[in-house]
Design a protein around this motif. Structure first.
Motif, PDB file in Angstrom:
ATOM      1  N   THR A 133      -8.753  -1.885   1.116  1.00  0.00           N
ATOM      2  CA  THR A 133      -7.757  -2.920   1.372  1.00  0.00           C
ATOM      3  C   THR A 133      -7.444  -3.027   2.861  1.00  0.00           C
ATOM      4  O   THR A 133      -7.374  -4.133   3.421  1.00  0.00           O
ATOM      5  CB  THR A 133      -6.464  -2.645   0.581  1.00  0.00           C
ATOM      6  OG1 THR A 133      -6.781  -2.602  -0.814  1.00  0.00           O
ATOM      7  CG2 THR A 133      -5.417  -3.710   0.844  1.00  0.00           C
ATOM      8  N   VAL A 184      -7.023   1.963  -1.125  1.00  0.00           N
ATOM      9  CA  VAL A 184      -6.213   1.770   0.079  1.00  0.00           C
ATOM     10  C   VAL A 184      -7.120   1.563   1.288  1.00  0.00           C
ATOM     11  O   VAL A 184      -6.894   0.664   2.107  1.00  0.00           O
ATOM     12  CB  VAL A 184      -5.248   2.955   0.291  1.00  0.00           C
ATOM     13  CG1 VAL A 184      -4.628   2.930   1.679  1.00  0.00           C
ATOM     14  CG2 VAL A 184      -4.161   2.959  -0.780  1.00  0.00           C
ATOM     15  N   SER A 185      -8.163   2.357   1.397  1.00  0.00           N
ATOM     16  CA  SER A 185      -9.091   2.236   2.522  1.00  0.00           C
ATOM     17  C   SER A 185      -9.787   0.878   2.536  1.00  0.00           C
ATOM     18  O   SER A 185      -9.879   0.231   3.594  1.00  0.00           O
ATOM     19  CB  SER A 185     -10.141   3.348   2.472  1.00  0.00           C
ATOM     20  OG  SER A 185      -9.527   4.612   2.529  1.00  0.00           O
ATOM     21  N   LEU A 219       0.829  -1.211   0.000  1.00  0.00           N
ATOM     22  CA  LEU A 219       0.000   0.000   0.000  1.00  0.00           C
ATOM     23  C   LEU A 219       0.860   1.256   0.000  1.00  0.00           C
ATOM     24  O   LEU A 219       0.572   2.212  -0.730  1.00  0.00           O
ATOM     25  CB  LEU A 219      -0.950  -0.003   1.203  1.00  0.00           C
ATOM     26  CG  LEU A 219      -2.041  -1.066   1.162  1.00  0.00           C
ATOM     27  CD1 LEU A 219      -2.882  -1.004   2.431  1.00  0.00           C
ATOM     28  CD2 LEU A 219      -2.918  -0.905  -0.070  1.00  0.00           C
ATOM     29  N   LEU A 262       1.359   4.314  -3.073  1.00  0.00           N
ATOM     30  CA  LEU A 262       1.341   5.776  -2.919  1.00  0.00           C
ATOM     31  C   LEU A 262       2.559   6.426  -3.562  1.00  0.00           C
ATOM     32  O   LEU A 262       2.458   7.509  -4.136  1.00  0.00           O
ATOM     33  CB  LEU A 262       1.246   6.138  -1.441  1.00  0.00           C
ATOM     34  CG  LEU A 262      -0.024   5.669  -0.732  1.00  0.00           C
ATOM     35  CD1 LEU A 262       0.051   5.992   0.754  1.00  0.00           C
ATOM     36  CD2 LEU A 262      -1.266   6.278  -1.358  1.00  0.00           C
TER      37      LEU A 262
END
Length: 117
Positions: free
Chosen positions: A67, A64-65, A36, A40
């Motif tokens: 995951t 991302v949230s 993750l 980014l």
């Protein structure tokens, strides 16, 4: 290499303090978090992640949230623990997971800095 270093280091540390299933789960969380953080930094090969607008791509934030949410479910929901063969670990171990997960982003940001010079 950063993911391998982080994962093996975390497993070694965790296996000394936790059960083997918990150590495997801490390592699983570390691998996910390394990916993750890499996501980014991978948005640009030249610009630092710290100079990019974090909300410039809402799909990355959603991804991302989601995951992280799914990872937490897999680790801490009893029925999913059985399916994925995970074992919940104490919350204070996130203080180990997060710093070791940052090794990849640190190395990539150093590489970007050198490339800009």
């Amino acid at each position: 290499m950063a993911m391998a270093f982080s994962s093996l280091s975390v497993f070694y540390i965790a296996s000394r303090a936790l059960t083997v299933p918990q150590a495997r789960t801490v390592t699983f969380a570390t691998v996910i978090m390394v990916h993750l953080f890499y996501l980014l930094t991978a948005r640009s090969t030249e610009r630092s992640v710290f100079k990019m607008d974090p909300l410039s791509n809402k799909w990355i934030i959603y991804g991302v949230s989601v995951t992280i949410f799914i990872m937490i479910l897999i680790i801490y929901v009893p029925h999913l623990e059985f399916v994925f063969n995970t074992s919940p670990f104490p919350l204070q171990w996130w203080a180990v997971v997060i710093p070791f997960s940052l090794t990849g982003i640190t190395l990539i940001e150093i590489e970007k800095l050198i490339g800009r010079r």
